[in-house]
Design an enzyme around this catalytic site. Structure first.
Site, PDB file in Angstrom:
ATOM      1  N   GLU A 132     -38.167 102.543  15.794  1.00  0.00           N
ATOM      2  CA  GLU A 132     -37.129 102.247  14.805  1.00  0.00           C
ATOM      3  C   GLU A 132     -35.769 102.642  15.369  1.00  0.00           C
ATOM      4  O   GLU A 132     -35.636 103.643  16.077  1.00  0.00           O
ATOM      5  CB  GLU A 132     -37.414 103.021  13.509  1.00  0.00           C
ATOM      6  CG  GLU A 132     -36.515 102.643  12.345  1.00  0.00           C
ATOM      7  CD  GLU A 132     -37.018 103.255  11.038  1.00  0.00           C
ATOM      8  OE1 GLU A 132     -38.229 103.143  10.751  1.00  0.00           O
ATOM      9  OE2 GLU A 132     -36.202 103.867  10.318  1.00  0.00           O
TER      10      GLU A 132
ATOM     11  N   ASP B 288     -31.873 103.045  13.792  1.00  0.00           N
ATOM     12  CA  ASP B 288     -31.270 103.131  12.450  1.00  0.00           C
ATOM     13  C   ASP B 288     -29.767 103.304  12.433  1.00  0.00           C
ATOM     14  O   ASP B 288     -29.220 104.158  13.146  1.00  0.00           O
ATOM     15  CB  ASP B 288     -31.819 104.357  11.705  1.00  0.00           C
ATOM     16  CG  ASP B 288     -33.296 104.281  11.392  1.00  0.00           C
ATOM     17  OD1 ASP B 288     -33.831 103.171  11.362  1.00  0.00           O
ATOM     18  OD2 ASP B 288     -33.895 105.339  11.163  1.00  0.00           O
TER      19      ASP B 288
ATOM     20  N   GLU C 155     -27.682 104.350   9.011  1.00  0.00           N
ATOM     21  CA  GLU C 155     -27.769 104.674   7.594  1.00  0.00           C
ATOM     22  C   GLU C 155     -26.429 105.213   7.127  1.00  0.00           C
ATOM     23  O   GLU C 155     -25.892 106.163   7.709  1.00  0.00           O
ATOM     24  CB  GLU C 155     -28.864 105.722   7.330  1.00  0.00           C
ATOM     25  CG  GLU C 155     -30.270 105.201   7.548  1.00  0.00           C
ATOM     26  CD  GLU C 155     -31.324 106.247   7.256  1.00  0.00           C
ATOM     27  OE1 GLU C 155     -32.245 105.953   6.469  1.00  0.00           O
ATOM     28  OE2 GLU C 155     -31.211 107.366   7.810  1.00  0.00           O
TER      29      GLU C 155
ATOM     30  N   ASP D 285     -36.622 112.264  14.221  1.00  0.00           N
ATOM     31  CA  ASP D 285     -35.944 113.565  14.237  1.00  0.00           C
ATOM     32  C   ASP D 285     -34.847 113.634  15.292  1.00  0.00           C
ATOM     33  O   ASP D 285     -34.604 114.678  15.892  1.00  0.00           O
ATOM     34  CB  ASP D 285     -36.944 114.704  14.460  1.00  0.00           C
ATOM     35  CG  ASP D 285     -37.979 114.788  13.348  1.00  0.00           C
ATOM     36  OD1 ASP D 285     -37.624 114.467  12.195  1.00  0.00           O
ATOM     37  OD2 ASP D 285     -39.132 115.156  13.630  1.00  0.00           O
TER      38      ASP D 285
ATOM     39  N   ARG E 198     -32.911 124.299  14.400  1.00  0.00           N
ATOM     40  CA  ARG E 198     -33.997 123.339  14.174  1.00  0.00           C
ATOM     41  C   ARG E 198     -34.875 123.191  15.409  1.00  0.00           C
ATOM     42  O   ARG E 198     -36.098 123.041  15.301  1.00  0.00           O
ATOM     43  CB  ARG E 198     -33.377 121.991  13.792  1.00  0.00           C
ATOM     44  CG  ARG E 198     -34.350 120.935  13.322  1.00  0.00           C
ATOM     45  CD  ARG E 198     -33.573 119.700  12.917  1.00  0.00           C
ATOM     46  NE  ARG E 198     -34.430 118.587  12.547  1.00  0.00           N
ATOM     47  CZ  ARG E 198     -33.998 117.339  12.384  1.00  0.00           C
ATOM     48  NH1 ARG E 198     -32.708 117.072  12.535  1.00  0.00           N
ATOM     49  NH2 ARG E 198     -34.832 116.378  12.046  1.00  0.00           N
TER      50      ARG E 198
END
Length: 293
Positions: free
Chosen positions: A106, A108, A110, A133, A279
């Site tokens: 994918e 993207d 957004e 991610d 993260r």
């Protein structure tokens, strides 16, 4: 705005415009029905000017979306979009490519809505073999609700490049040699949608959609697709090496484009997975190659 801050903004815009680089070929506008069909809630899609322009409408009952008739394995894909104006908090307008399986690929765009007067956030992401991610977020250097702007992806065997108008905002290179999976053998359709995502879209879900402002409307035109059309089972582009977006000058950004990308990184980036040590304890191996740090 103070004089120093205003000067910084002006300089950033001049740097982004820059001098002539080697941009992708200029898209050719076509009517919606040439390349696209509705995905769901067709009654929330409004056709203007004989299908040269389309509006998606979101209300409390449903959003809506559309997708390409065909699937593509590499190419150049562009859409002109005018985003939801006013109080758009909680809404997401998406333009992306996606394959259709559990280990999907994918690519993207957004657009995350915000309260009136607050800037839109543009989030990009790349999934390969089901792993995503890789979010990056930027503030745009213009108001994307006032006029149409072009958002495009150039995808070939060597890189995925994201462009806003002619400015590159991100590159994701083929780093298979570093152990990073790259989208190269799964055909993808293009999709666009307008939907409610007030559980996460604006300030992590703290700002909810104000339905008294509905319907929310995003406008589209252009509908340009220049890709290697493939069946869902295809693993190789039949025209590999023969299309303009396969040629040497499009296997990487040039120096001027990298300069403009560096300006986006410095002046407009508000989140980059490559630098998020809370993260991720270690930086992903593709980040240095992709000029993300």
């Amino acid at each position: 705005m103070k004089a120093g801050a205003l000067l910084a903004v002006v300089v950033a815009v001049v740097l982004l415009r820059g001098t002539a680089a080697t941009p992708p070929h200029k898209p050719v506008d076509v009517q919606f029905e040439k390349n696209y069909v509705p995905t769901w809630a067709e009654d929330h899609i409004h056709y203007l000017n004989g299908g040269w322009e389309v509006q998606l409408s979101l209300d409390k009952s449903t959003g809506t979306g559309f997708h390409t008739r065909g699937s593509y394995l590499f190419g150049h894909f562009s859409m002109q979009i005018k985003l939801v104006g006013g109080d758009s908090a909680g809404t997401v307008t998406a333009f992306y490519l996606s394959s259709q399986n559990s280990e999907h690929d994918e690519i993207d765009f957004e657009f995350l809505g915000n309260r009136t007067g607050e800037p839109y956030i543009l989030q990009t992401n790349v999934f390969s073999g089901g792993k995503g991610d890789r979010e990056q977020r930027i503030y745009l250097w213009f108001d994307p609700t006032k006029d149409y702007h072009s958002y495009s992806v150039l995808w070939n065997l060597y890189m995925i490049a994201f462009f806003v108008d002619d400015t590159p905002i991100r590159v994701f290179k083929n780093s298979k040699d570093l152990g990073v999976r790259y989208p190269f053998d799964q055909p993808m359709k293009l999709y666009s949608s307008l939907w409610n995502a007030d559980d996460w879209a604006t300030r992590g879900g703290q700002e909810k959609t104000d339905w008294s402002k509905a319907p929310f409307v995003a406008s589209y035109r252009g509908f340009y697709v220049d890709g290697c059309e493939a069946s869902a089972e295809a693993k190789v582009c039949a025209t590999q090496g023969a299309r303009w977006w396969d040629q040497k000058e499009f296997q990487d950004l040039d120096s001027e484009q990298y300069r403009r990308l560096a300006c986006v990184r410095k002046e407009h980036t508000i989140y980059n997975y490559c630098t998020d040590r809370e993260r991720y304890a270690t930086m992903s191996p593709e980040c240095t190659r992709d000029h993300d740090v």
